[in-house]
Scaffold this active site. Sequence first.
Site, PDB file in Angstrom:
ATOM      1  N   ARG A 122      42.864  91.347  52.329  1.00  0.00           N
ATOM      2  CA  ARG A 122      42.910  92.347  53.398  1.00  0.00           C
ATOM      3  C   ARG A 122      43.510  91.722  54.664  1.00  0.00           C
ATOM      4  NH1 ARG A 122      40.348  90.107  56.739  1.00  0.00           N
ATOM      5  NH2 ARG A 122      40.846  91.696  58.291  1.00  0.00           N
ATOM      6  N   GLY A 123      43.769  92.607  55.652  1.00  0.00           N
ATOM      7  CA  GLY A 123      44.477  92.158  56.854  1.00  0.00           C
ATOM      8  C   GLY A 123      45.951  92.455  56.613  1.00  0.00           C
ATOM      9  N   GLN A 127      33.917  92.936  58.982  1.00  0.00           N
ATOM     10  CA  GLN A 127      34.926  91.864  58.988  1.00  0.00           C
ATOM     11  C   GLN A 127      34.680  90.873  60.124  1.00  0.00           C
ATOM     12  OE1 GLN A 127      35.584  95.131  58.686  1.00  0.00           O
ATOM     13  NE2 GLN A 127      37.346  95.524  57.388  1.00  0.00           N
ATOM     14  N   ASP A 171      47.572  96.956  62.446  1.00  0.00           N
ATOM     15  CA  ASP A 171      48.074  97.321  61.110  1.00  0.00           C
ATOM     16  C   ASP A 171      49.394  98.071  61.143  1.00  0.00           C
ATOM     17  OD1 ASP A 171      45.058  96.890  60.847  1.00  0.00           O
ATOM     18  OD2 ASP A 171      45.793  96.910  58.785  1.00  0.00           O
ATOM     19  N   ASN A 193      44.694 100.014  64.550  1.00  0.00           N
ATOM     20  CA  ASN A 193      43.934  98.828  64.139  1.00  0.00           C
ATOM     21  C   ASN A 193      42.562  99.302  63.676  1.00  0.00           C
ATOM     22  OD1 ASN A 193      43.717  95.964  63.760  1.00  0.00           O
ATOM     23  ND2 ASN A 193      42.344  95.894  65.515  1.00  0.00           N
ATOM     24  N   LYS A 194      41.755  98.371  63.252  1.00  0.00           N
ATOM     25  CA  LYS A 194      40.437  98.673  62.687  1.00  0.00           C
ATOM     26  C   LYS A 194      39.637  99.635  63.555  1.00  0.00           C
ATOM     27  CE  LYS A 194      39.162  97.677  59.581  1.00  0.00           C
ATOM     28  NZ  LYS A 194      39.314  98.641  58.453  1.00  0.00           N
TER      29      LYS A 194
END
Length: 345
Positions: free
Chosen positions: A54-55, A199, A240, A250-251
């Site tokens: 991930r990432g 995370q 992202d 982003n998250k």
Amino acid sequence: MHELKYKKTDSVQLSDDRTSVVIIDQTLLPNKLEYLTLTKADEMYEAIKQLRVRGAPAIGIFAAYAMAVLSKSIPSGSGFMAELERLGEYLVSSRPTAVNLSWAVSRQLALAKTLSPEAVPEALLDEAVKIHLDDISTCMAIAEYGLSLLHEGDTVLTHCNAGALATSRYGTGLGALLLGAERGIKLKAFVDETRPLLQGARLTAYELKNAGVDVSLICDNMAAYFMSKGMINAVFVGCDRVAANGDTANKIGTLGAAVAAKHFGVPFYVCCPTSTIDINCKSGDDIVIEERDGSEVAELYYAQRMAPEGIICRSPAFDVTPSELITAIITERGILRGPYDLKTI
Ligand code: MRU
């Protein structure tokens, strides 16, 4: 031919016999450091979907190796390219938001189209190593630019995980902190736990602690409190997908941190390789946000379910921070400040 000597901490690696992709299973950290060896398309799809890898940059690097490995199993007849394209589409369909995934698959397909089927596997392996090497130098450059914005003694808030596990070596959002630690520059970190997949707690706290950074773990809803007390000097996050106008996905939770940072006058920095900029997205409205299973909100990481049976749980995995809340976007090419027009970058 490009060569890369892998480190134990590299979240994505090519197996010694060059027939599989080896990943650190990030779902098991920080309690277990386990590697998975993946050869088949369905295993690779599952690894992305379940966040074992991930990432955004790491998913791109993984996809580049995956395409190379998968190309070995396709018979070199007239249907070769169609099958490679089908496998690429399958991998891309695992997660929609991080542009690095489709970017890496498209780059490998474009290269494959110029070659005979017999030449494809070795060429794609070499290209995957090149993409990986480029990400290492890109992260290093982002870390340098990020560090230039900080002073000894500063405290940085970060959200989600944008360190080595999510990228290569120095990371993007964590680059300044990791490089600072290496150079003996005293910086402190506050890490949002990052509900619901944790995370921040599981991965960022682990990476920063291992690097010797003075790190405090907080729940996501505590960040504004620490900003209001003047205890945060800057926010650094990864991302992202960045739209051409600078809006950034982003998250989930990043938007809240950006709004609070604006309110309290704390600079908010987004760090990313230029491969995360998607000039085909005009603004954040064009970015597709992944929605994950609600059970991750109600059950995952709890000893027992922590919500009434049958309750509706929503789980958007990302949010979009409007460009006006972003003090600067830090890429390997420099520090960009708004108003952003990234079409020509
Ligand atoms: O769902 P994840 O864990 O893949 O989300 C990752 C993030 O949002 C990271 O902050 C982002 O990919 C930047 S990684 C350098």
